[in-house]
Design an enzyme around this catalytic site. Structure first.
Site, PDB file in Angstrom:
ATOM      1  N   GLU A  71       0.734  -1.217   0.078  1.00  0.00           N
ATOM      2  CA  GLU A  71      -0.013  -0.087  -0.101  1.00  0.00           C
ATOM      3  C   GLU A  71       0.903   1.387   0.088  1.00  0.00           C
ATOM      4  O   GLU A  71       0.298   2.345  -0.237  1.00  0.00           O
ATOM      5  CB  GLU A  71      -0.942   0.208   1.098  1.00  0.00           C
ATOM      6  CG  GLU A  71      -2.073  -1.115   0.944  1.00  0.00           C
ATOM      7  CD  GLU A  71      -2.972  -1.304   2.562  1.00  0.00           C
ATOM      8  OE1 GLU A  71      -3.974  -1.624   2.047  1.00  0.00           O
ATOM      9  OE2 GLU A  71      -2.227  -1.321   3.349  1.00  0.00           O
TER      10      GLU A  71
ATOM     11  N   ASP B  92     -11.269  -6.854  -3.105  1.00  0.00           N
ATOM     12  CA  ASP B  92     -12.205  -8.311  -3.193  1.00  0.00           C
ATOM     13  C   ASP B  92     -13.623  -7.823  -2.801  1.00  0.00           C
ATOM     14  O   ASP B  92     -13.664  -6.622  -2.294  1.00  0.00           O
ATOM     15  CB  ASP B  92     -11.482  -9.173  -2.101  1.00  0.00           C
ATOM     16  CG  ASP B  92     -11.397  -8.440  -0.968  1.00  0.00           C
ATOM     17  OD1 ASP B  92     -10.520  -7.863  -0.515  1.00  0.00           O
ATOM     18  OD2 ASP B  92     -12.415  -8.425  -0.079  1.00  0.00           O
TER      19      ASP B  92
HETATM   20  N1  ADE Z   1      -9.201  -5.370   3.165  1.00  0.00           N
HETATM   21  C1  ADE Z   1      -9.198  -5.935   1.987  1.00  0.00           C
HETATM   22  N2  ADE Z   1     -10.224  -6.801   1.831  1.00  0.00           N
HETATM   23  C2  ADE Z   1     -10.539  -6.815   2.999  1.00  0.00           C
HETATM   24  C3  ADE Z   1     -11.888  -7.757   3.610  1.00  0.00           C
HETATM   25  N3  ADE Z   1     -12.418  -8.500   2.759  1.00  0.00           N
HETATM   26  N4  ADE Z   1     -12.159  -7.589   4.803  1.00  0.00           N
HETATM   27  C4  ADE Z   1     -11.506  -6.733   5.758  1.00  0.00           C
HETATM   28  N5  ADE Z   1     -10.387  -5.931   5.348  1.00  0.00           N
HETATM   29  C5  ADE Z   1     -10.073  -5.950   3.941  1.00  0.00           C
END
Ligand code: ADE
Length: 255
Positions: free
Chosen positions: A25, A221
């Protein structure tokens, strides 16, 4: 000397704290930094320098709200930053958001703070923390000038498809969410656009210190059962999108 004095009077922020949770990041941001000093405190590496002439301190906080809160307090007390911007990735909660899309924080809330009853969880944070309106304005202005890379072909067959950027609600908790049921609960309970694991911890510290903050999160995601596969596949692309927006914001701050 006169130039420095003018800069001090004109800039809305004199030293910006830049936070991320993971190295992915912050890689691009650190590449663009003119580094003056590197310090380690509480096992966090603080890179002090400037980007396009704007003084900043960049730090990898680690994952979770405690890491984020601790790191934010060090940025404020030791480095005397007068604003903090968090850049990183998130799980998409709003069904309209796709992997690669970006959420700029309007508000951020803890989703895992509250009371557990035998068959129910009652959220304890229903208001959360508001991001700074000046930083929001700069971010929205920056969006128009950023050249985001195309959304990967694996995600979208359409040619030259670029990420969407929305102003929205972010929820944070010390949990990686890979559950469609939990995703729906977060959407219904908090009207969340995305979920991550640090923003509200940093925001609470900023609020206690009356310090402006902003969170930029790019969806890696969809916080569902596929998240464990999607996250490693898209974290790099999404982290870069978020960094590009932050870098453009810093550029605008110097104009
Ligand atoms: N950061 C990126 N994806 C995430 C997720 N599914 N849950 C929590 N933090 C995240």
């Amino acid at each position: 000397m006169t130039f420095l004095l003018c800069l001090f009077l004109i800039l809305p922020f004199h030293r910006i704290g830049i936070m991320g949770a993971m190295d992915k990041e912050l890689n691009l941001i650190k590449q663009k930094m003119k580094i003056e000093e590197v310090d380690t405190l509480a096992q966090k590496i603080f890179t002090v320098g400037s980007i396009k002439g704007i003084p900043c301190v960049c730090v990898q906080a680690g994952v979770g709200k405690v890491n984020a809160a601790l790191t934010a307090e060090i940025l404020i007390l030791k480095y005397q930053v007068d604003a903090i911007i968090f850049s990183g990735v998130a799980g998409g909660i709003n069904p309209q958001l796709k992997i690669g899309d970006i959420v700029i924080s309007e508000r951020v809330l803890h989703h895992d703070f509250g009371q557990i009853l035998p068959d129910q969880f009652i959220p304890g944070d229903t208001t959360g923390y508001s991001a700074d309106t000046v930083l929001i304005e700069i971010a929205l202005k920056a969006v128009k000038d950023v050249k985001f890379p195309e959304v990967p072909k694996k995600l979208c067959k359409e040619k030259e498809h670029l990420p969407r950027v929305v102003l929205g609600r972010i929820v944070s908790g010390d949990q990686f969410i890979s559950s469609e049921k939990k995703r729906q609960w977060l959407a219904q309970t908090f009207r969340a656009d995305c979920v991550e694991m640090e923003g509200s911890g940093m925001a609470q510290v900023c609020a206690l210190n009356k310090l402006p903050f902003l969170i930029i999160r790019c969806v890696s995601d969809l916080a569902n059962e596929k998240a464990e596969i999607d996250f490693p596949a898209f974290v790099g692309y999404s982290a870069e999108n978020s960094s590009l927006l932050l870098l453009k914001m810093i550029e605008l701050l110097g104009e």
